[in-house]
Every structure is written in structure tokens, then in C-alpha cells.
Enzyme design. Structure first.
Site, mmCIF file in Angstrom:
data_model
loop_
_atom_site.group_PDB
_atom_site.id
_atom_site.type_symbol
_atom_site.label_atom_id
_atom_site.label_comp_id
_atom_site.label_asym_id
_atom_site.label_seq_id
_atom_site.Cartn_x
_atom_site.Cartn_y
_atom_site.Cartn_z
ATOM 1 N N GLN A 25 23.166 -18.477 9.802
ATOM 2 C CA GLN A 25 22.877 -19.932 9.291
ATOM 3 C C GLN A 25 23.448 -20.820 10.533
ATOM 4 O OE1 GLN A 25 25.457 -19.172 5.778
ATOM 5 N NE2 GLN A 25 23.903 -19.822 4.515
ATOM 6 N N HIS A 48 18.391 -21.313 10.157
ATOM 7 C CA HIS A 48 18.413 -22.724 10.311
ATOM 8 C C HIS A 48 18.085 -23.279 11.673
ATOM 9 C CE1 HIS A 48 21.326 -22.659 6.501
ATOM 10 N NE2 HIS A 48 20.141 -22.615 6.195
ATOM 11 N N CYS A 70 1.983 -35.938 23.271
ATOM 12 C CA CYS A 70 1.370 -36.679 22.366
ATOM 13 C C CYS A 70 2.090 -37.917 22.254
ATOM 14 C CB CYS A 70 0.968 -35.944 21.301
ATOM 15 S SG CYS A 70 2.421 -35.895 19.929
ATOM 16 N N SER A 103 30.948 -17.201 5.689
ATOM 17 C CA SER A 103 29.777 -18.168 5.038
ATOM 18 C C SER A 103 30.370 -17.940 3.395
ATOM 19 C CB SER A 103 28.562 -17.652 5.165
ATOM 20 O OG SER A 103 27.637 -18.459 4.245
ATOM 21 N N SER A 104 30.526 -19.044 3.034
ATOM 22 C CA SER A 104 30.710 -19.194 1.704
ATOM 23 C C SER A 104 29.661 -19.056 0.779
ATOM 24 C CB SER A 104 31.331 -20.564 1.218
ATOM 25 O OG SER A 104 30.539 -21.522 1.534
ATOM 26 N N ASN A 119 35.467 -13.548 4.639
ATOM 27 C CA ASN A 119 35.190 -14.813 4.469
ATOM 28 C C ASN A 119 36.804 -15.532 3.930
ATOM 29 O OD1 ASN A 119 33.764 -17.470 4.626
ATOM 30 N ND2 ASN A 119 34.401 -17.532 2.504
ATOM 31 N N CYS A 158 37.573 -13.929 10.781
ATOM 32 C CA CYS A 158 36.397 -12.793 11.304
ATOM 33 C C CYS A 158 36.521 -12.258 12.295
ATOM 34 C CB CYS A 158 35.005 -13.858 11.409
ATOM 35 S SG CYS A 158 34.753 -14.963 10.082
HETATM 36 ZN ZN LIG Z 1 3.577 -34.116 20.503
#
Ligand SMILES: [Zn+2]
Length: 278
Positions: free
Chosen positions: A98, A116, A178, A216-217, A241, A259
Site C-alpha cells: 500500500q 496505490h 497535450c 498495516s492495520s 503489526n 517489523c
Molecule cells: Zn497530456
């Protein structure tokens, strides 16, 4: 508990690992999301605000200009290295993270899925053109030379001077293809993880024989769903954790400790045991 975890690695050879912010705090990366998955120190950047408001993008990139300087200096820690070692030893099939810091890949892990996204990449909101965060940093600096002083003032004690700067506004570089607006290639609050990424995680989970949660929780659904799916398939789930996790009632066991220390010791125990049996 350490022996139990070492046994876990002995008994499984295709572990699906899910990592969160807790694995990177020892590298000096602030635990920027709290237990609800929101940004701890500042108001979370909302996807809709970012896409819809130029001012929100200005705020984000001004803060990010400062934050990136700390981020890029961070190095992998003992926990990242231990996971890379366990993968090399043939115990880990995939790491779904994550985190957006890229530290696991830098520690040597190969099979990493960034749930993510990654802060090291930038994307155009209009045409999808990809570029590097380093290039964005250079372009931000070139367009806003005053940001340089700002970072020096802001780093030790928060964003007071940054807020003052925000009002003046920062000149934002645009997409070179662009002219569209640029966004870091990370999943913001209120944004969904790309379906293809989720699918690839489920594919790896399907061939796994166990799941391990590290730092991670699991308060964010994007990660929690994999623990739920693993439990539904009858896979044993372990966690390292500090504190509560949203999947506590699904866990076979949990190690509530650091950890890096935990994984570092587990690698030593695992390798000693392996040396004894060969
Ligand atoms: Zn662009």
C-alpha cells in the site's frame, strides 16, 4: 511468537504478503495515513478536489516539492531487506504494498505490486502520458525558484511558511504532450485502485498458500479485501503489526512488534533451521 513466524515461513512456500506504512516508518517516511487511511498531518488530498481545482493542485505540488526532498533520501530498512531475502529463499510469491515509496523494490524484492501507485511517477490527467517525479521536481523548481527557500524553512517544523506561499500560488508545469494537468501516479483519497491492479493481486492470492500482513492495520478497504478473500479461501493469515488490525478476527496469529526487528530475526532463525536440515 518469533518461532511461530519462522515455522510459518517453513510451512508455506507461496506466501502472499501485504505491506503498509508501518514497514517504512523506520526509513524515515512518515506514516502519512492514519488508521482510517487518511493523511495524518494534513488534510487528505481528495481526488475530486485535485482533478477539479487548480488551487488544490497548486497546494499539492507546493507541499510535494518539499516532501519529495525527504522522500528521495529514504533508504530501505531491515524489514524491506528481510522480505527481499525471504522472496529469494523461495518463501514469498508476491508482495502487494500500500506504500508508494518504492523501497521494497530497492531492497531487492522482485514481485511487488504497488496497490496505490508510486510517487516516483507522474501522469497526465488528460492523455495519460507518463513522466518521472524527478523531472517534475526540476520543472517545478525552474518555474518557481522561490520554492527552494521555502523547503529550507518548511522542513524542520511543518508548513507554516508553505501556507503563506500557497496564497501566492505556484506555477504548475503542464503535460509536455497535450498541456494537461499533471498528477502523481498514486491513488488519492476518494479514488479507486485501477481494476487491472486489483485483478493481478487476486491472481497472486489465488496461487498463494498463506498470507502475511506487515505494518498495516488494514483499515483501508483496498487492502482489507485481500485478507477477507484469503480467509474465505481458508488460507492461514499472520500479521506483524503494532496494535489492532481490521482483520484481527481472521488472523491465525499476530506479532505485535517492530517489523524490522521481527522479520530480521525470523530470517536468521529460518536460515539456521535450513542449515540444520541440509
Ligand atoms: Zn497530456
Amino acid at each position: 511468537m518469533l518461532n511461530q513466524l519462522a515455522d510459518f515461513f517453513r510451512d508455506h512456500e507461496s506466501i502472499f504478503v501485504l505491506t503498509g506504512a508501518g514497514i517504512s516508518t523506520a526509513s524515515g517516511i512518515p506514516d502519512y495515513r492514519d488508521e482510517d487511511g487518511e493523511w495524518k498531518h494534513r488534510k487528505p488530498m481528495d481526488y475530486r478536489d485535485f482533478v477539479g481545482e487548480h488551487a488544490a493542485r497548486q497546494r499539492y505540488w507546493a507541499r510535494s516539492f518539499v516532501g519529495w526532498q525527504c522522500f528521495r533520501r529514504a533508504a530501505p530498512n531491515r524489514a524491506h531487506r528481510a522480505l527481499a531475502r525471504l522472496e529469494a529463499l523461495g518463501r514469498i510469491d508476491a508482495i502487494v504494498t500500500q506504500n508508494v515509496d518504492g523501497l521494497q523494490q530497492r531492497a531487492g524484492s522482485r514481485e511487488v505490486i504497488e496497490l496505490h501507485g508510486s510517487l516516483s511517477r507522474v501522469q497526465c490527467l488528460d492523455c495519460g502520458d507518463a513522466s518521472t517525479r524527478e523531472t517534475m521536481q526540476q520543472r517545478l523548481r525552474a518555474a518557481n525558484p522561490e520554492l527552494e527557500h521555502l523547503s529550507a524553512q518548511a522542513l524542520p517544523d511543518g508548513d507554516a511558511s508553505l501556507e503563506a506561499f500557497d496564497r501566492d500560488g505556484i506555477r504548475l508545469p503542464e503535460c509536455k504532450s497535450c498541456g494537461g494537468a499533471l498528477k502523481p501516479d498514486v491513488v488519492f483519497f476518494g479514488e479507486t485502485v485501477p481494476p487491472a491492479v486489483v485483478e493481478s493481486c487476486y491472481a497472486r492470492l489465488e496461487r498463494a498458500d498463506a498470507m502475511l500482513v506487515v505494518g498495516s492495520s488494514l483499515m483501508v478497504y483496498s487492502g482489507f479485501r485481500f485478507a477477507r478473500a484469503a480467509a474465505e479461501s481458508g488460507l492461514p493469515i499472520a500479521a506483524i503489526n503494532r496494535g489492532k488490525t481490521r482483520a484481527d478476527d481472521l488472523l491465525a496469529f499476530k506479532v505485535e512488534a517492530d517489523c524490522g526487528e521481527t522479520l530480521g530475526q525470523v530470517v536468521s532463525i529460518f536460515e539456521e533451521n535450513q542449515a540444520l536440515t541440509t
